[in-house]
Design a protein around this motif. Structure first.
Motif, PDB file in Angstrom:
ATOM      1  N   SER A   7      17.481  46.332  34.531  1.00 14.80           N
ATOM      2  CA  SER A   7      16.080  46.196  34.916  1.00 14.80           C
ATOM      3  C   SER A   7      15.384  45.221  33.976  1.00 14.80           C
ATOM      4  CB  SER A   7      15.385  47.554  34.850  1.00 14.80           C
ATOM      5  OG  SER A   7      13.994  47.390  34.964  1.00 14.80           O
ATOM      6  N   ALA A   9      12.437  45.209  33.072  1.00 15.79           N
ATOM      7  CA  ALA A   9      11.499  45.958  32.238  1.00 15.79           C
ATOM      8  C   ALA A   9      12.155  46.481  30.965  1.00 15.79           C
ATOM      9  CB  ALA A   9      10.902  47.113  33.028  1.00 15.79           C
ATOM     10  N   TRP A  68      -4.493  43.290  28.857  1.00 14.49           N
ATOM     11  CA  TRP A  68      -3.866  44.463  29.479  1.00 14.49           C
ATOM     12  C   TRP A  68      -2.783  44.021  30.456  1.00 14.49           C
ATOM     13  CZ3 TRP A  68      -5.512  48.116  26.557  1.00 14.49           C
ATOM     14  CH2 TRP A  68      -6.817  48.115  26.068  1.00 14.49           C
ATOM     15  N   THR A  69      -1.680  44.745  30.456  1.00 12.01           N
ATOM     16  CA  THR A  69      -0.563  44.435  31.346  1.00 12.01           C
ATOM     17  C   THR A  69      -0.637  45.339  32.573  1.00 12.01           C
ATOM     18  OG1 THR A  69       0.806  43.781  29.471  1.00 12.01           O
ATOM     19  CG2 THR A  69       1.954  44.340  31.514  1.00 12.01           C
ATOM     20  N   PRO A  70      -0.792  44.748  33.763  1.00 10.44           N
ATOM     21  CA  PRO A  70      -0.837  45.565  34.983  1.00 10.44           C
ATOM     22  C   PRO A  70       0.446  46.380  35.136  1.00 10.44           C
ATOM     23  CG  PRO A  70      -1.481  43.294  35.445  1.00 10.44           C
ATOM     24  CD  PRO A  70      -0.940  43.320  34.041  1.00 10.44           C
ATOM     25  N   GLY A  71       0.290  47.626  35.532  1.00  9.61           N
ATOM     26  CA  GLY A  71       1.438  48.490  35.755  1.00  9.61           C
ATOM     27  C   GLY A  71       1.966  49.168  34.499  1.00  9.61           C
ATOM     28  N   CYS A  72       1.362  48.892  33.343  1.00  8.75           N
ATOM     29  CA  CYS A  72       1.791  49.520  32.090  1.00  8.75           C
ATOM     30  C   CYS A  72       0.908  50.738  31.854  1.00  8.75           C
ATOM     31  CB  CYS A  72       1.668  48.534  30.929  1.00  8.75           C
ATOM     32  SG  CYS A  72       2.008  49.285  29.315  1.00  8.75           S
ATOM     33  N   GLU A  73       1.517  51.927  31.898  1.00  7.13           N
ATOM     34  CA  GLU A  73       0.757  53.169  31.757  1.00  7.13           C
ATOM     35  C   GLU A  73       0.022  53.270  30.416  1.00  7.13           C
ATOM     36  OE1 GLU A  73       1.568  57.926  31.928  1.00  7.13           O
ATOM     37  OE2 GLU A  73       2.792  56.630  33.194  1.00  7.13           O
ATOM     38  N   CYS A  75      -1.108  50.856  28.547  1.00  4.95           N
ATOM     39  CA  CYS A  75      -2.243  49.925  28.611  1.00  4.95           C
ATOM     40  C   CYS A  75      -3.399  50.574  29.364  1.00  4.95           C
ATOM     41  CB  CYS A  75      -1.860  48.619  29.306  1.00  4.95           C
ATOM     42  SG  CYS A  75      -1.065  47.386  28.255  1.00  4.95           S
ATOM     43  N   SER A  76      -3.089  51.188  30.486  1.00  3.74           N
ATOM     44  CA  SER A  76      -4.112  51.854  31.289  1.00  3.74           C
ATOM     45  C   SER A  76      -4.778  52.979  30.513  1.00  3.74           C
ATOM     46  CB  SER A  76      -3.484  52.381  32.580  1.00  3.74           C
ATOM     47  OG  SER A  76      -4.432  53.073  33.339  1.00  3.74           O
ATOM     48  N   HIS A 106       3.952  44.138  23.627  1.00  2.58           N
ATOM     49  CA  HIS A 106       4.418  43.452  24.840  1.00  2.58           C
ATOM     50  C   HIS A 106       5.010  42.068  24.500  1.00  2.58           C
ATOM     51  CE1 HIS A 106       3.241  46.243  27.946  1.00  2.58           C
ATOM     52  NE2 HIS A 106       2.053  46.386  27.383  1.00  2.58           N
ATOM     53  N   ARG A 111       9.446  47.004  28.042  1.00  9.17           N
ATOM     54  CA  ARG A 111       8.644  48.133  28.528  1.00  9.17           C
ATOM     55  C   ARG A 111       9.602  49.201  29.026  1.00  9.17           C
ATOM     56  NH1 ARG A 111       4.713  45.848  32.860  1.00  9.17           N
ATOM     57  NH2 ARG A 111       5.374  47.811  33.747  1.00  9.17           N
TER      58      ARG A 111
END
Length: 112
Positions: A7, A9, A68-73, A75-76, A106, A111
């Motif tokens: 993967s 990631a 912020w990285t989209p899809g990174c929990e 970060c959220s 990152h 990730r």
């Protein structure tokens, strides 16, 4: 998933070129990679080496830290914690610092 079944990631990202201009970045990155990739040491030592590099990046190279990285929990979660601190009238400096350190990771770590 890539052709070799790994993967993207979970793959280590290439080191940004600007990091090679800083002797401390080079030293901290080499130490971190030794403990994470080679597996030379305990998990605690590996975690500390990663934190030291992230802290250095957030402290000395904040202008290079990604947003912020989209899809990174995480970060959220950090983003939401900052919003809560701001909404309640708090400075949120600790939350902001932790978020910067996480975002710095990152630059050099997969990730997972």
């Amino acid at each position: 998933m890539s052709a070799d079944g790994v993967s993207p990631a979970t793959q280590w990202p290439p080191t940004p070129a600007w990091m090679s201009d800083c002797a401390e970045c080079v030293r901290l990155h080499a130490t971190m990679r030794q403990f994470h990739v080679v597996g030379d040491g305990s998990r605690d030592v590996a975690r500390v080496s990663r934190t030291r590099l992230a802290r250095h990046l957030a402290n000395m190279h904040l202008e290079h830290i990604p947003h912020w990285t989209p899809g990174c929990e995480p970060c959220s979660e950090h983003r939401q914690a900052l919003a809560r601190a701001t909404a309640s009238g708090l400075l949120g400096a600790g939350v902001s610092w932790l978020a910067a350190e996480h975002r710095a990771s990152h630059l050099f770590a997969p990730r997972v």
